[in-house]
Structures are given as structure tokens and as C-alpha cells.
Motif scaffolding. Structure first.
Motif, PDB file in Angstrom:
ATOM      1  N   ASP A  28     100.504  61.415 116.878  1.00 11.55           N
ATOM      2  CA  ASP A  28     100.745  60.012 116.540  1.00 11.55           C
ATOM      3  C   ASP A  28      99.872  59.647 115.330  1.00 11.55           C
ATOM      4  OD1 ASP A  28     102.561  59.767 118.642  1.00 11.55           O
ATOM      5  OD2 ASP A  28     100.974  59.279 120.066  1.00 11.55           O
ATOM      6  N   SER A  29      98.970  58.687 115.497  1.00 11.85           N
ATOM      7  CA  SER A  29      98.136  58.277 114.371  1.00 11.85           C
ATOM      8  C   SER A  29      96.733  58.880 114.446  1.00 11.85           C
ATOM      9  CB  SER A  29      98.015  56.747 114.333  1.00 11.85           C
ATOM     10  OG  SER A  29      97.415  56.271 115.522  1.00 11.85           O
ATOM     11  N   ASP A  30      96.544  59.895 115.317  1.00  5.44           N
ATOM     12  CA  ASP A  30      95.245  60.526 115.483  1.00  5.44           C
ATOM     13  C   ASP A  30      95.216  61.881 114.804  1.00  5.44           C
ATOM     14  OD1 ASP A  30      94.209  58.453 116.997  1.00  5.44           O
ATOM     15  OD2 ASP A  30      95.012  59.288 118.856  1.00  5.44           O
ATOM     16  N   VAL A  31      94.085  62.193 114.174  1.00  5.17           N
ATOM     17  CA  VAL A  31      93.896  63.475 113.501  1.00  5.17           C
ATOM     18  C   VAL A  31      92.620  64.119 114.016  1.00  5.17           C
ATOM     19  CG1 VAL A  31      93.464  64.618 111.298  1.00  5.17           C
ATOM     20  CG2 VAL A  31      95.121  62.772 111.411  1.00  5.17           C
ATOM     21  N   ASP A  32      92.690  65.391 114.390  1.00  2.00           N
ATOM     22  CA  ASP A  32      91.502  66.171 114.717  1.00  2.00           C
ATOM     23  C   ASP A  32      91.171  67.045 113.517  1.00  2.00           C
ATOM     24  OD1 ASP A  32      91.474  65.125 117.251  1.00  2.00           O
ATOM     25  OD2 ASP A  32      92.474  66.841 118.185  1.00  2.00           O
ATOM     26  N   ILE A  33      89.884  67.078 113.120  1.00  2.00           N
ATOM     27  CA  ILE A  33      89.487  67.904 111.986  1.00  2.00           C
ATOM     28  C   ILE A  33      88.363  68.838 112.383  1.00  2.00           C
ATOM     29  CG2 ILE A  33      90.151  66.161 110.289  1.00  2.00           C
ATOM     30  CD1 ILE A  33      87.153  65.594 109.895  1.00  2.00           C
ATOM     31  N   TYR A  34      88.251  69.962 111.639  1.00  2.00           N
ATOM     32  CA  TYR A  34      87.148  70.880 111.795  1.00  2.00           C
ATOM     33  C   TYR A  34      86.022  70.507 110.827  1.00  2.00           C
ATOM     34  CZ  TYR A  34      90.579  73.606 114.354  1.00  2.00           C
ATOM     35  OH  TYR A  34      91.516  74.007 115.259  1.00  2.00           O
ATOM     36  N   PRO A  79      83.665  70.376 121.100  1.00  2.00           N
ATOM     37  CA  PRO A  79      85.028  69.900 120.851  1.00  2.00           C
ATOM     38  C   PRO A  79      85.103  69.131 119.545  1.00  2.00           C
ATOM     39  CG  PRO A  79      83.956  68.558 122.515  1.00  2.00           C
ATOM     40  CD  PRO A  79      83.043  69.728 122.253  1.00  2.00           C
ATOM     41  N   VAL A  80      86.225  69.270 118.889  1.00  2.00           N
ATOM     42  CA  VAL A  80      86.443  68.517 117.663  1.00  2.00           C
ATOM     43  C   VAL A  80      86.633  67.051 118.025  1.00  2.00           C
ATOM     44  CG1 VAL A  80      87.953  68.213 115.679  1.00  2.00           C
ATOM     45  CG2 VAL A  80      87.523  70.503 116.578  1.00  2.00           C
ATOM     46  N   ARG A  81      85.830  66.173 117.422  1.00  2.00           N
ATOM     47  CA  ARG A  81      85.923  64.755 117.742  1.00  2.00           C
ATOM     48  C   ARG A  81      87.150  64.153 117.084  1.00  2.00           C
ATOM     49  NH1 ARG A  81      80.840  61.655 116.019  1.00  2.00           N
ATOM     50  NH2 ARG A  81      81.854  61.569 113.993  1.00  2.00           N
ATOM     51  N   ARG A  82      87.826  63.309 117.813  1.00  2.00           N
ATOM     52  CA  ARG A  82      89.016  62.658 117.275  1.00  2.00           C
ATOM     53  C   ARG A  82      88.629  61.597 116.271  1.00  2.00           C
ATOM     54  NH1 ARG A  82      94.128  62.224 120.562  1.00  2.00           N
ATOM     55  NH2 ARG A  82      94.193  64.193 119.486  1.00  2.00           N
ATOM     56  N   ARG A  83      89.254  61.630 115.103  1.00  2.00           N
ATOM     57  CA  ARG A  83      89.040  60.603 114.096  1.00  2.00           C
ATOM     58  C   ARG A  83      90.364  59.884 113.886  1.00  2.00           C
ATOM     59  NH1 ARG A  83      84.363  61.102 111.043  1.00  2.00           N
ATOM     60  NH2 ARG A  83      83.137  62.947 111.479  1.00  2.00           N
ATOM     61  N   ARG A  84      90.342  58.581 114.007  1.00  2.00           N
ATOM     62  CA  ARG A  84      91.569  57.804 113.990  1.00  2.00           C
ATOM     63  C   ARG A  84      91.956  57.430 112.568  1.00  2.00           C
ATOM     64  NH1 ARG A  84      94.072  55.730 117.947  1.00  2.00           N
ATOM     65  NH2 ARG A  84      92.307  56.134 119.314  1.00  2.00           N
ATOM     66  N   VAL A  85      93.212  57.684 112.237  1.00  2.00           N
ATOM     67  CA  VAL A  85      93.730  57.279 110.942  1.00  2.00           C
ATOM     68  C   VAL A  85      94.180  55.834 111.020  1.00  2.00           C
ATOM     69  CG1 VAL A  85      95.500  57.670 109.215  1.00  2.00           C
ATOM     70  CG2 VAL A  85      94.490  59.607 110.389  1.00  2.00           C
ATOM     71  N   LEU A  86      93.626  55.002 110.180  1.00  2.00           N
ATOM     72  CA  LEU A  86      93.967  53.590 110.202  1.00  2.00           C
ATOM     73  C   LEU A  86      95.111  53.314 109.240  1.00  2.00           C
ATOM     74  CD1 LEU A  86      90.357  52.118 110.110  1.00  2.00           C
ATOM     75  CD2 LEU A  86      91.783  52.577 112.097  1.00  2.00           C
ATOM     76  N   ALA A  87      96.203  52.843 109.770  1.00  2.00           N
ATOM     77  CA  ALA A  87      97.339  52.537 108.906  1.00  2.00           C
ATOM     78  C   ALA A  87      96.962  51.467 107.895  1.00  2.00           C
ATOM     79  CB  ALA A  87      98.525  52.085 109.752  1.00  2.00           C
ATOM     80  N   ALA A  88      96.201  50.480 108.335  1.00  2.00           N
ATOM     81  CA  ALA A  88      95.801  49.405 107.423  1.00  2.00           C
ATOM     82  C   ALA A  88      94.906  49.932 106.329  1.00  2.00           C
ATOM     83  CB  ALA A  88      95.086  48.301 108.203  1.00  2.00           C
ATOM     84  N   LEU A  89      94.026  50.904 106.678  1.00  2.00           N
ATOM     85  CA  LEU A  89      93.131  51.466 105.671  1.00  2.00           C
ATOM     86  C   LEU A  89      93.913  52.263 104.651  1.00  2.00           C
ATOM     87  CD1 LEU A  89      90.297  52.028 104.639  1.00  2.00           C
ATOM     88  CD2 LEU A  89      90.186  53.970 106.198  1.00  2.00           C
ATOM     89  N   ALA A  90      94.860  53.052 105.125  1.00  2.00           N
ATOM     90  CA  ALA A  90      95.649  53.867 104.204  1.00  2.00           C
ATOM     91  C   ALA A  90      96.407  53.004 103.220  1.00  2.00           C
ATOM     92  CB  ALA A  90      96.624  54.748 104.992  1.00  2.00           C
ATOM     93  N   GLY A  91      96.777  51.803 103.650  1.00  2.00           N
ATOM     94  CA  GLY A  91      97.538  50.935 102.765  1.00  2.00           C
ATOM     95  C   GLY A  91      96.706  49.912 102.045  1.00  2.00           C
ATOM     96  N   ALA A  92      95.407  49.837 102.315  1.00  2.00           N
ATOM     97  CA  ALA A  92      94.560  48.824 101.687  1.00  2.00           C
ATOM     98  C   ALA A  92      94.454  49.069 100.203  1.00  2.00           C
ATOM     99  CB  ALA A  92      93.167  48.843 102.327  1.00  2.00           C
ATOM    100  N   GLY A  93      94.388  47.994  99.451  1.00  2.00           N
ATOM    101  CA  GLY A  93      94.452  48.107  97.999  1.00  2.00           C
ATOM    102  C   GLY A  93      93.396  48.990  97.400  1.00  2.00           C
TER     103      GLY A  93
END
Length: 258
Positions: free
Chosen positions: A224-230, A7-21
Motif C-alpha cells: 500500500d503506502s508503506d515502504v520497508d528499506i534496508y 527487523p527493517v523498520r517501516r517508513r511511511r510514504v506520505l502522499a501529501a509530502l510527495a505532492g508538496a510543493g
């Protein structure tokens, strides 16, 4: 392989990380979106690569071997054979290697964000799939006395629902360097660390980022804020190859930036 057997492991997108300087600035100075440098995402249509992403890829070897995406071996996006990036007289205080099947995509000194960046990338497969490595180093020297505070501030800024923490160590210039990321997304994708360099004023540390990314066709699904990748093992395998090859750059031109 993917599908029911892996199964593709779920990797969580961090809103704070995306916006970090640091990370946001790195992407911004390169004209990048969240998946890779602008213009290099060659995905076409709305096809779901997961429809055919299955099977036991026993014939392939190298990073990502054993996984497939749309009947393509994930090993096509990497190589165990590495080549050296020509750091030469760049401000990078370190040398690094990358897969010999990849090509250089460009470099960019950015005075506004006070960093120097480099992009290398895989070949485009099926006009849709491509992977990238962005390497960035800040120009600002950090004294040994300031290092602990700088690291703490950066980790706090990058931590969202998941704490940044040490995921590996790097033997470098006689020191054991802590490499920070998160236990979920983006483990092996975005790594932050500080490398020592002898300057005219003594040892100084320079914040460094290694960021793996991919074209949007690697995204299996978003909720939502979760992304599955291959091809998740591809990035872990590449990191395990590239990090041990990081070493000091004797030809660095960082002195001209200080």
C-alpha cells in the motif's frame, strides 16, 4: 544486521509530502524520481536483496555499520571522514560537509522554482546500490517577523498522516535552529529548516532542505503506502555527522539573487 535479529523498520510514504510543493519541486528541477537523481538508479532485475541481507557485520565501522544488504556492508555507502562542498560563490548561505567517499553530482540554479540545489552521491556498488544527498536552498528572503508564519505554512503543507515536527536542533551563527521532519518516514531522509543570513536589509532567513535518497535496490518491500528499506541506520548516522558541520558561508553570492 537485518533479518530476524534487526527487523527493517517501516517508513511511511506520505502522499501529501510527495505532492508538496517544496519537495516535489526540488525533485522536479533535478530530474529525479522518488529514490534518487534520474539515471543513477542502477538496480538490475527483480532480485530481492533481502534474501541475503543478514548476518552480523562486526568487521565494518562507520555509518550503517552493523547492517548488510545482499552481503554488502551498509558502511560501504558512507564514511565518518567528511570533506567540504565548495559552496564558494554559490547562492548557498551555508557551508556543508559530506562523506569523503562520495562525489559531487552537480548543481542546479532553478529560477522557476526559486531555489539552488546540489547533489552529492556515493559510489555505485554491485551496479545496483547507490545513495544520494540533495541539498536545496530557496532564494526568497524571509524576515524575522515572517518566519513563524512561513514555518507554520510549510509544515502544514508537508504534514499528511503524520505531523512534521522538530527532530533535531542545529547550532548555527549563534542561534539554535529547529530541523523539521516526521517521526516516521522520512526521518533523517528529508529535513527542512530555515537558516539566518545578514543581508543589506538585516537578518533574513532562507528555507533549506537536506534530502537523503537511495537507488530502488534499497527497497525491501512495498505494501500500500508503506515502504520497508534496508540500511536505515546509514541515513540516521550520516545525518548525525553532516548536520553538526553546517556553518555560515562567508563567500555566498546570495546578494545577487535578492
Amino acid at each position: 544486521m537485518t533479518g530476524p535479529d534487526r527487523p527493517v523498520r517501516r517508513r511511511r510514504v506520505l502522499a501529501a509530502l510527495a505532492g508538496a510543493g517544496a519537495t516535489a519541486g526540488l525533485a522536479g528541477c533535478l530530474g529525479s524520481d522518488e529514490n534518487g537523481p534520474e539515471g543513477d538508479d542502477t538496480s538490475a532485475g527483480d532480485d530481492d536483496p533481502g534474501d541475503d541481507a543478514s548476518g552480523d557485520d562486526t568487521g565494518a565501522t562507520g555509518p550503517g555499520a552493523g547492517e548488510q544488504i545482499d552481503d554488502i556492508s551498509c558502511a560501504e555507502f558512507g564514511s565518518t571522514e567528511l570533506q567540504s562542498y565548495g559552496t564558494g560563490d554559490t547562492p548557498l548561505v551555508f557551508d556543508f560537509d559530506y562523506p569523503d567517499t562520495w562525489t559531487e553530482s552537480g548543481s542546479s540554479p532553478d529560477r522557476r522554482s526559486d531555489r539552488y540545489t546540489v547533489i552529492v552521491r556515493s559510489e555505485i556498488v554491485d551496479n545496483r546500490y547507490q545513495t544520494f544527498l540533495t541539498v536545496g536552498q530557496w532564494f526568497e528572503p524571509i524576515t524575522p517577523a515572517e518566519l513563524e508564519q512561513e514555518v507554520s505554512a510549510e509544515i502544514e503543507a508537508r504534514s499528511g498522516s503524520e505531523e512534521f515536527e522538530v527532530i533535531r536542533t542545529l547550532e548555527y551563527a549563534g542561534e539554535e535552529i529547529d530541523v523539521y521532519s516526521t517521526p516516521e518516514y522520512p526521518e533523517g531522509l528529508t529535513s527542512v529548516f530555515w537558516l539566518p543570513h545578514e543581508t543589506a536589509d538585516g537578518i533574513r532567513y532562507f528555507q533549506t532542505v537536506f534530502q537523503f535518497s537511495y537507488s530502488s535496490s534499497f527497497i525491501a518491500g512495498v505494501e500500500d503506502s508503506d515502504v520497508d528499506i534496508y540500511c536505515e541506520s546509514l541515513f540516521d548516522d550520516l545525518a548525525n555527522l553532516i548536520f553538526p558541520a553546517v556553518e555560515p558561508n562567508p563567500g555566498t553570492a546570495i546578494a545577487s539573487e535578492l
